[in-house]
Design a protein around this motif. Structure first.
Motif, PDB file in Angstrom:
ATOM      1  N   SER A 194       9.959  -0.463  10.258  1.00  0.00           N
ATOM      2  CA  SER A 194       9.521  -1.652   9.526  1.00  0.00           C
ATOM      3  C   SER A 194       8.003  -1.731   9.492  1.00  0.00           C
ATOM      4  O   SER A 194       7.319  -1.208  10.379  1.00  0.00           O
ATOM      5  N   ILE A 195       7.492  -2.395   8.460  1.00  0.00           N
ATOM      6  CA  ILE A 195       6.047  -2.602   8.357  1.00  0.00           C
ATOM      7  C   ILE A 195       5.546  -3.418   9.537  1.00  0.00           C
ATOM      8  O   ILE A 195       4.486  -3.140  10.117  1.00  0.00           O
ATOM      9  N   GLY A 196       6.318  -4.427   9.931  1.00  0.00           N
ATOM     10  CA  GLY A 196       5.920  -5.241  11.081  1.00  0.00           C
ATOM     11  C   GLY A 196       5.769  -4.407  12.336  1.00  0.00           C
ATOM     12  O   GLY A 196       4.818  -4.568  13.101  1.00  0.00           O
ATOM     13  N   GLY A 197       6.712  -3.484  12.533  1.00  0.00           N
ATOM     14  CA  GLY A 197       6.637  -2.601  13.700  1.00  0.00           C
ATOM     15  C   GLY A 197       5.445  -1.671  13.638  1.00  0.00           C
ATOM     16  O   GLY A 197       4.785  -1.417  14.652  1.00  0.00           O
ATOM     17  N   ALA A 198       5.145  -1.163  12.433  1.00  0.00           N
ATOM     18  CA  ALA A 198       3.996  -0.262  12.272  1.00  0.00           C
ATOM     19  C   ALA A 198       2.688  -1.010  12.507  1.00  0.00           C
ATOM     20  O   ALA A 198       1.768  -0.491  13.147  1.00  0.00           O
ATOM     21  N   VAL A 199       2.610  -2.230  11.981  1.00  0.00           N
ATOM     22  CA  VAL A 199       1.406  -3.045  12.190  1.00  0.00           C
ATOM     23  C   VAL A 199       1.256  -3.400  13.670  1.00  0.00           C
ATOM     24  O   VAL A 199       0.148  -3.370  14.220  1.00  0.00           O
ATOM     25  N   ALA A 200       2.378  -3.737  14.320  1.00  0.00           N
ATOM     26  CA  ALA A 200       2.336  -4.056  15.753  1.00  0.00           C
ATOM     27  C   ALA A 200       1.837  -2.872  16.565  1.00  0.00           C
ATOM     28  O   ALA A 200       1.032  -3.029  17.487  1.00  0.00           O
ATOM     29  N   LEU A 201       2.305  -1.681  16.203  1.00  0.00           N
ATOM     30  CA  LEU A 201       1.865  -0.474  16.906  1.00  0.00           C
ATOM     31  C   LEU A 201       0.366  -0.257  16.721  1.00  0.00           C
ATOM     32  O   LEU A 201      -0.359   0.040  17.685  1.00  0.00           O
ATOM     33  N   GLY A 258       0.725  12.650   9.957  1.00  0.00           N
ATOM     34  CA  GLY A 258       2.055  12.179  10.333  1.00  0.00           C
ATOM     35  C   GLY A 258       2.787  11.529   9.174  1.00  0.00           C
ATOM     36  O   GLY A 258       3.977  11.787   8.952  1.00  0.00           O
ATOM     37  N   ALA A 259       2.087  10.659   8.418  1.00  0.00           N
ATOM     38  CA  ALA A 259       2.711   9.993   7.274  1.00  0.00           C
ATOM     39  C   ALA A 259       3.104  11.002   6.209  1.00  0.00           C
ATOM     40  O   ALA A 259       4.203  10.932   5.636  1.00  0.00           O
ATOM     41  N   TRP A 260       2.210  11.938   5.931  1.00  0.00           N
ATOM     42  CA  TRP A 260       2.508  12.968   4.920  1.00  0.00           C
ATOM     43  C   TRP A 260       3.715  13.810   5.324  1.00  0.00           C
ATOM     44  O   TRP A 260       4.587  14.103   4.499  1.00  0.00           O
ATOM     45  N   ALA A 261       3.781  14.189   6.592  1.00  0.00           N
ATOM     46  CA  ALA A 261       4.875  15.045   7.054  1.00  0.00           C
ATOM     47  C   ALA A 261       6.223  14.352   6.893  1.00  0.00           C
ATOM     48  O   ALA A 261       7.207  14.961   6.443  1.00  0.00           O
ATOM     49  N   VAL A 262       6.283  13.061   7.241  1.00  0.00           N
ATOM     50  CA  VAL A 262       7.545  12.327   7.147  1.00  0.00           C
ATOM     51  C   VAL A 262       7.953  12.136   5.694  1.00  0.00           C
ATOM     52  O   VAL A 262       9.133  12.251   5.338  1.00  0.00           O
ATOM     53  N   LEU A 263       6.983  11.825   4.828  1.00  0.00           N
ATOM     54  CA  LEU A 263       7.291  11.643   3.413  1.00  0.00           C
ATOM     55  C   LEU A 263       7.738  12.951   2.762  1.00  0.00           C
ATOM     56  O   LEU A 263       8.563  12.961   1.849  1.00  0.00           O
ATOM     57  N   LEU A 274       0.811  -1.211   0.000  1.00  0.00           N
ATOM     58  CA  LEU A 274       0.000   0.000   0.000  1.00  0.00           C
ATOM     59  C   LEU A 274       0.850   1.269   0.000  1.00  0.00           C
ATOM     60  O   LEU A 274       1.992   1.275   0.471  1.00  0.00           O
ATOM     61  N   ASP A 275       0.282   2.342  -0.525  1.00  0.00           N
ATOM     62  CA  ASP A 275       0.853   3.665  -0.345  1.00  0.00           C
ATOM     63  C   ASP A 275       0.893   3.947   1.162  1.00  0.00           C
ATOM     64  O   ASP A 275      -0.060   3.625   1.879  1.00  0.00           O
ATOM     65  N   PRO A 276       1.982   4.522   1.684  1.00  0.00           N
ATOM     66  CA  PRO A 276       2.111   4.690   3.142  1.00  0.00           C
ATOM     67  C   PRO A 276       1.004   5.528   3.776  1.00  0.00           C
ATOM     68  O   PRO A 276       0.572   5.241   4.898  1.00  0.00           O
ATOM     69  N   ILE A 277       0.541   6.549   3.069  1.00  0.00           N
ATOM     70  CA  ILE A 277      -0.536   7.365   3.626  1.00  0.00           C
ATOM     71  C   ILE A 277      -1.825   6.549   3.693  1.00  0.00           C
ATOM     72  O   ILE A 277      -2.564   6.603   4.690  1.00  0.00           O
ATOM     73  N   LEU A 278      -2.071   5.747   2.654  1.00  0.00           N
ATOM     74  CA  LEU A 278      -3.246   4.885   2.654  1.00  0.00           C
ATOM     75  C   LEU A 278      -3.122   3.808   3.722  1.00  0.00           C
ATOM     76  O   LEU A 278      -4.105   3.472   4.400  1.00  0.00           O
ATOM     77  N   ALA A 279      -1.905   3.280   3.896  1.00  0.00           N
ATOM     78  CA  ALA A 279      -1.679   2.261   4.932  1.00  0.00           C
ATOM     79  C   ALA A 279      -1.946   2.831   6.322  1.00  0.00           C
ATOM     80  O   ALA A 279      -2.574   2.181   7.165  1.00  0.00           O
ATOM     81  N   ALA A 280      -1.477   4.059   6.555  1.00  0.00           N
ATOM     82  CA  ALA A 280      -1.716   4.712   7.852  1.00  0.00           C
ATOM     83  C   ALA A 280      -3.207   4.940   8.074  1.00  0.00           C
ATOM     84  O   ALA A 280      -3.720   4.761   9.186  1.00  0.00           O
ATOM     85  N   LEU A 281      -3.906   5.317   6.996  1.00  0.00           N
ATOM     86  CA  LEU A 281      -5.349   5.530   7.101  1.00  0.00           C
ATOM     87  C   LEU A 281      -6.070   4.235   7.450  1.00  0.00           C
ATOM     88  O   LEU A 281      -6.903   4.197   8.364  1.00  0.00           O
ATOM     89  N   TYR A 282      -5.740   3.147   6.735  1.00  0.00           N
ATOM     90  CA  TYR A 282      -6.383   1.858   6.999  1.00  0.00           C
ATOM     91  C   TYR A 282      -6.099   1.373   8.421  1.00  0.00           C
ATOM     92  O   TYR A 282      -6.984   0.845   9.104  1.00  0.00           O
TER      93      TYR A 282
END
Length: 273
Positions: free
Chosen positions: A157-164, A211-216, A11-19
């Motif tokens: 990592s994606i795993g860390g983001a999903v865990a969070l 947050g995702a937009w700012a980092v990107l 996924l696009d990171p912003i979309l991933a953060a939204l989901y």
């Protein structure tokens, strides 16, 4: 779980953060839906859940945010920790300022103890805003972490983001319950109490996307942004969650809940991250 991580990787990171934050919002709504099953809230259970929330937020602040933020910072020794210290302080001061400005009232507090700017808003709105204040740094943390993964920065990592997202979602369940049940006790209908409860987490998708937009957009800020979210969460835990869990002297239950929440979040982050 591997399939979920693989899905988010595409996924696009912003979309991933939204989901991810729509998921955490959904668990808040699920917790608020308990108002349809129960007439009142058991204070001992509530304090245990508050403690659990504090444990999850504290563990997430270190394992998911502070440690990666320090790891990806340049330099050595004291130089390496400057972004973490600066971001952490900034996050704490940000929530401190919101706490002084945003009108809100903590659960089981009398209206005379409402905080923020003076307002004629109803108690139900103030109770909802108190939990909403907790959710701003949570959504921001998820968004920043997904943004960091997309930027290819070591330590994210994606795993860390999903865990969070999973850990925050789990502790959002009692938060929805914590808003809905007191409102029911104030005489609100079950449906209105549920709506206020689930609305307390609506800020998470917005803050995650930001947050995702700012980092990107500004990639060098990632270490600061991660630690900013950590500082914001720790401020909420120390200033609000822990004191509130101790209010009725259910200290043992609240403390054990904290330990349980910390272990759950630590296990998720290490296991998936």
């Amino acid at each position: 779980m591997d399939s979920i991580i693989a899905y988010f990787e595409q996924l696009d990171p912003i979309l991933a953060a939204l989901y991810a934050t729509l998921f955490t919002w959904g668990l808040t709504a699920l917790g608020a839906s308990l108002v349809f099953l129960f007439k009142k809230m058991n204070r001992i259970v509530f304090d245990g859940m508050l403690g659990f929330t504090g444990g999850v937020m504290t563990a997430a602040s270190f394992w998911s945010l502070l440690a990666p933020g320090i790891e990806m910072s340049d330099g050595n020794g004291f130089i390496k920790v400057i972004p973490a210290a600066t971001g952490f302080l900034g996050g704490a001061l940000f929530i401190f300022a919101l706490d002084k400005i945003l009108p809100h009232l903590h659960v089981n507090f009398k209206e005379s103890r409402k905080e923020g700017l003076k307002t004629p808003w109803h108690k139900s709105v103030l109770l909802t805003l108190a939990i909403t204040l907790h959710n701003i740094p949570e959504g921001l943390a998820i968004g920043v972490l997904f943004g960091g993964v997309s930027a290819g920065i070591e330590g994210a990592s994606i795993g860390g983001a999903v865990a969070l997202a999973l850990g925050i979602g789990i502790q959002n369940f009692p938060e929805g319950f914590a808003v809905a049940m007191p409102l029911r006790g104030l005489g609100k209908s079950r449906w209105k109490s549920f709506n206020y409860g689930q609305l307390s987490a609506i800020v998470e998708p917005f803050s995650a996307v930001l947050g995702a937009w700012a980092v990107l957009t500004f990639e060098p800020i990632l270490p600061y942004a991660l630690c900013f979210a950590a500082g914001a969460m720790i401020f909420v835990v120390v200033e609000e969650v822990i004191p509130e869990s101790q209010l009725e002297h259910n200290t043992d239950i609240a403390t054990l809940g904290f330990v349980g929440g910390f272990i759950v979040m630590m296990t998720l982050d290490v296991g998936l991250g």
